[in-house]
Design a protein around this motif. Structure first.
Motif, short mmCIF file in Angstrom:
data_model
loop_
_atom_site.label_atom_id
_atom_site.label_comp_id
_atom_site.label_asym_id
_atom_site.label_seq_id
_atom_site.Cartn_x
_atom_site.Cartn_y
_atom_site.Cartn_z
N ALA A 162 0.82 -1.22 0.00
CA ALA A 162 0.00 0.00 0.00
C ALA A 162 0.85 1.27 0.00
CB ALA A 162 -0.93 0.00 1.21
N ARG A 163 1.99 1.23 0.67
CA ARG A 163 2.83 2.43 0.76
C ARG A 163 3.43 2.83 -0.58
NH1 ARG A 163 8.50 0.67 3.61
NH2 ARG A 163 9.10 2.68 2.74
N TYR A 164 3.39 1.91 -1.55
CA TYR A 164 3.97 2.20 -2.86
C TYR A 164 2.92 2.47 -3.93
CZ TYR A 164 8.29 0.39 -0.81
OH TYR A 164 9.39 0.19 -0.02
N GLU A 165 1.69 2.73 -3.53
CA GLU A 165 0.63 2.98 -4.51
C GLU A 165 0.92 4.21 -5.36
OE1 GLU A 165 -3.12 3.13 -2.55
OE2 GLU A 165 -3.37 0.96 -2.54
N TYR A 166 1.68 5.16 -4.79
CA TYR A 166 1.98 6.38 -5.54
C TYR A 166 2.77 6.10 -6.82
CZ TYR A 166 6.83 6.32 -3.83
OH TYR A 166 8.14 5.98 -3.58
N LEU A 167 3.46 4.95 -6.87
CA LEU A 167 4.23 4.62 -8.07
C LEU A 167 3.30 4.41 -9.27
CD1 LEU A 167 6.84 2.10 -6.61
CD2 LEU A 167 7.19 4.50 -7.19
N GLU A 168 2.05 4.01 -9.01
CA GLU A 168 1.08 3.79 -10.08
C GLU A 168 0.41 5.08 -10.50
OE1 GLU A 168 -1.77 0.83 -9.18
OE2 GLU A 168 -0.34 -0.58 -8.34
N LEU A 242 1.80 -19.41 -12.76
CA LEU A 242 3.02 -19.02 -13.46
C LEU A 242 2.88 -17.64 -14.10
CD1 LEU A 242 3.93 -22.41 -15.22
CD2 LEU A 242 4.94 -21.45 -13.15
N LEU A 243 1.72 -17.38 -14.70
CA LEU A 243 1.48 -16.10 -15.36
C LEU A 243 1.41 -14.95 -14.36
CD1 LEU A 243 -1.25 -17.19 -17.94
CD2 LEU A 243 1.11 -16.56 -18.46
N VAL A 244 0.70 -15.18 -13.26
CA VAL A 244 0.50 -14.12 -12.27
C VAL A 244 1.81 -13.75 -11.58
CG1 VAL A 244 -0.60 -13.54 -10.07
CG2 VAL A 244 -1.93 -14.63 -11.89
N ARG A 245 2.59 -14.76 -11.19
CA ARG A 245 3.82 -14.48 -10.46
C ARG A 245 4.78 -13.60 -11.25
NH1 ARG A 245 6.46 -19.40 -7.19
NH2 ARG A 245 7.92 -17.69 -6.87
N VAL A 246 5.05 -13.99 -12.49
CA VAL A 246 6.00 -13.18 -13.27
C VAL A 246 5.37 -11.87 -13.74
CG1 VAL A 246 7.34 -15.16 -14.02
CG2 VAL A 246 5.41 -14.40 -15.43
N GLY A 247 4.04 -11.87 -13.94
CA GLY A 247 3.37 -10.65 -14.38
C GLY A 247 3.46 -9.55 -13.35
N ILE A 248 3.27 -9.89 -12.08
CA ILE A 248 3.34 -8.89 -11.01
C ILE A 248 4.75 -8.33 -10.88
CG2 ILE A 248 3.20 -8.59 -8.50
CD1 ILE A 248 0.82 -10.50 -8.51
N ILE A 249 5.74 -9.20 -10.94
CA ILE A 249 7.14 -8.75 -10.83
C ILE A 249 7.50 -7.87 -12.02
CG2 ILE A 249 9.54 -9.50 -10.73
CD1 ILE A 249 8.52 -12.09 -9.38
N TRP A 250 7.08 -8.28 -13.22
CA TRP A 250 7.39 -7.50 -14.43
C TRP A 250 6.76 -6.11 -14.35
CZ3 TRP A 250 10.97 -8.60 -17.90
CH2 TRP A 250 10.98 -7.91 -19.11
N GLU A 251 5.55 -6.04 -13.81
CA GLU A 251 4.88 -4.75 -13.67
C GLU A 251 5.60 -3.85 -12.67
OE1 GLU A 251 0.75 -4.58 -12.89
OE2 GLU A 251 0.30 -4.47 -15.03
N SER A 252 6.24 -4.46 -11.66
CA SER A 252 6.98 -3.64 -10.68
C SER A 252 8.13 -2.91 -11.36
CB SER A 252 7.51 -4.52 -9.54
OG SER A 252 8.55 -5.38 -9.97
N PHE A 253 8.78 -3.57 -12.34
CA PHE A 253 9.84 -2.90 -13.10
C PHE A 253 9.26 -1.74 -13.91
CE2 PHE A 253 11.78 -7.39 -13.24
CZ PHE A 253 12.46 -7.18 -12.07
N ALA A 254 8.11 -1.99 -14.55
CA ALA A 254 7.48 -0.95 -15.37
C ALA A 254 7.10 0.27 -14.53
CB ALA A 254 6.25 -1.52 -16.07
N LYS A 255 6.64 0.02 -13.32
CA LYS A 255 6.25 1.14 -12.44
C LYS A 255 7.45 2.00 -12.07
CE LYS A 255 2.29 -1.33 -10.49
NZ LYS A 255 1.73 -2.01 -9.30
N LEU A 256 8.55 1.35 -11.73
CA LEU A 256 9.75 2.11 -11.33
C LEU A 256 10.38 2.84 -12.51
CD1 LEU A 256 11.40 -0.44 -8.87
CD2 LEU A 256 10.50 1.82 -8.29
N LEU A 257 10.32 2.22 -13.69
CA LEU A 257 10.89 2.84 -14.89
C LEU A 257 9.91 3.80 -15.56
CD1 LEU A 257 12.60 -0.31 -16.45
CD2 LEU A 257 13.72 1.58 -15.25
N GLN A 258 8.66 3.79 -15.06
CA GLN A 258 7.59 4.61 -15.64
C GLN A 258 7.44 4.35 -17.13
OE1 GLN A 258 6.94 8.51 -13.35
NE2 GLN A 258 9.18 8.38 -13.40
N GLU A 259 7.30 3.05 -17.43
CA GLU A 259 7.14 2.59 -18.80
C GLU A 259 5.75 2.01 -19.00
OE1 GLU A 259 11.74 1.12 -19.66
OE2 GLU A 259 10.20 -0.35 -19.14
#
Length: 327
Positions: A162-168, A242-259
């Protein structure tokens, strides 16, 4: 002072490498190198973005006669959060941890009707001595328990991030080294992401093969047909994990890179496979119960699960296509 010199000074003041600035601007490092080497000048849209990124006026960037003393600082940029290296690392680690939880919660939602289906089939066979009322009651209790556990997992996982919602939702800046760190971790994760997506989608597509094979040879064997249908749900569940696990991690990269769906221009939430999957299978369960509860003939709703399992790979494919088209 020309634009190239100003850009070099601003970039170094921010503590960014050319690669990090390129990532912030969604351009190649070569483009930044050409700007700083006075070989080319960015277009107006990129000039505006640079002004917001560094907190200076467009006049300062474009007019050679305006020196540092005349820089107009953007108040909006001053209010932006700055993500530190420690915060970025912690966010990724938390996402890796919660990705397992969310995936397990989705898996529980998908397999939650299995006991109801099996007990319903057994109640139709007198040799097992299970009444329809008992089969329905026990099956529904187990289904609700599994769904309740899944919901609890989702709530707990959300509290962890929750503390990282601002990244979205918010535009933010990153400290020196953050972009390089995220890109490095993303590159290392690429193979696993691709592999899990291939296996996950393949499992979802092939899940119904055992069931249709059984239909060809033992169509009238009620228990066998239900067992194969439950096996199909279990296989789909594994594929989705399998899809959910890697999908969530991949999205975390996109959030930090703002992609992708998290660029500074968009900042809107993209559909997550886990959310779509949970809603989909809970809706299927609701439809199944609406059909079978009035009559308590649990086997009558089979067709719902067959259709749902056949359509599910298409749902996943559509979600992935929509996500890519937004990127």
């Amino acid at each position: 002072m020309i634009f190239a010199d100003k850009l070099i000074r601003l970039r170094k003041k921010a503590g960014w490498s050319q690669e990090e600035l390129a990532s912030q601007m969604n351009v190649s490092r070569q483009s930044v190198s050409k700007w700083e080497g006075a070989q080319s000048v960015p277009d107006l849209d990129k000039i505006v973005r640079l002004s917001k990124l560094f907190g200076v006026s467009t006049d300062y960037l474009l007019k050679d006669e305006i020196e540092d003393a005349d820089v107009i600082v953007s108040e909006e940029n001053d209010s932006n959060r700055r993500v530190t290296l420690e915060e970025a690392n912690h966010f990724i680690e938390v996402k890796i941890e919660t990705s397992k939880m969310v995936a397990n919660g989705v898996f529980l939602c998908i397999i939650s009707p299995i006991c109801l289906l099996i007990l319903g089939a057994l109640s139709e066979t007198k040799s097992f001595g299970i009444s329809e009322n008992v089969a329905g009651a026990v099956g529904l209790i187990i289904l609700m328990i599994l769904v309740a556990i899944a919901v609890a997992i989702f709530i707990y996982s959300h509290s962890k991030t929750a503390r990282y919602e601002y990244l979205e939702e918010e535009i933010f800046d990153t400290e020196y080294g953050v972009i390089s760190l995220v890109n490095e971790r993303k590159e290392k994760f690429q193979n696993k992401y691709t592999k899990n997506n291939i296996i996950g989608v393949s499992l979802c597509i092939l899940a119904m093969v055992p069931f249709f094979t059984g239909v060809m040879f033992e169509e009238n064997n009620l228990i066998l047909m239900v067992s194969l249908l439950c096996l199909a749900l279990f296989i789909v569940g594994i594929g989705v994990v399998l899809l959910v696990r890697v999908g969530i991690i991949w999205e975390s990269f996109a959030k930090l890179l703002q992609e992708g769906d998290y660029t500074k221009e968009k900042k809107e939430k993209s559909p997550i496979i886990g959310v779509i999957t949970t809603v989909y299978w809970l809706s299927v369960t609701a439809i199944y119960l609406a059909i079978t509860l009035p009559t308590r003939n649990w086997q009558e709703g089979w067709i719902v699960w067959v259709i749902a399992a056949v359509l599910f790979p298409g749902i996943i494919a559509i979600v992935n296509v929509l996500k890519k088209s937004k990127s």
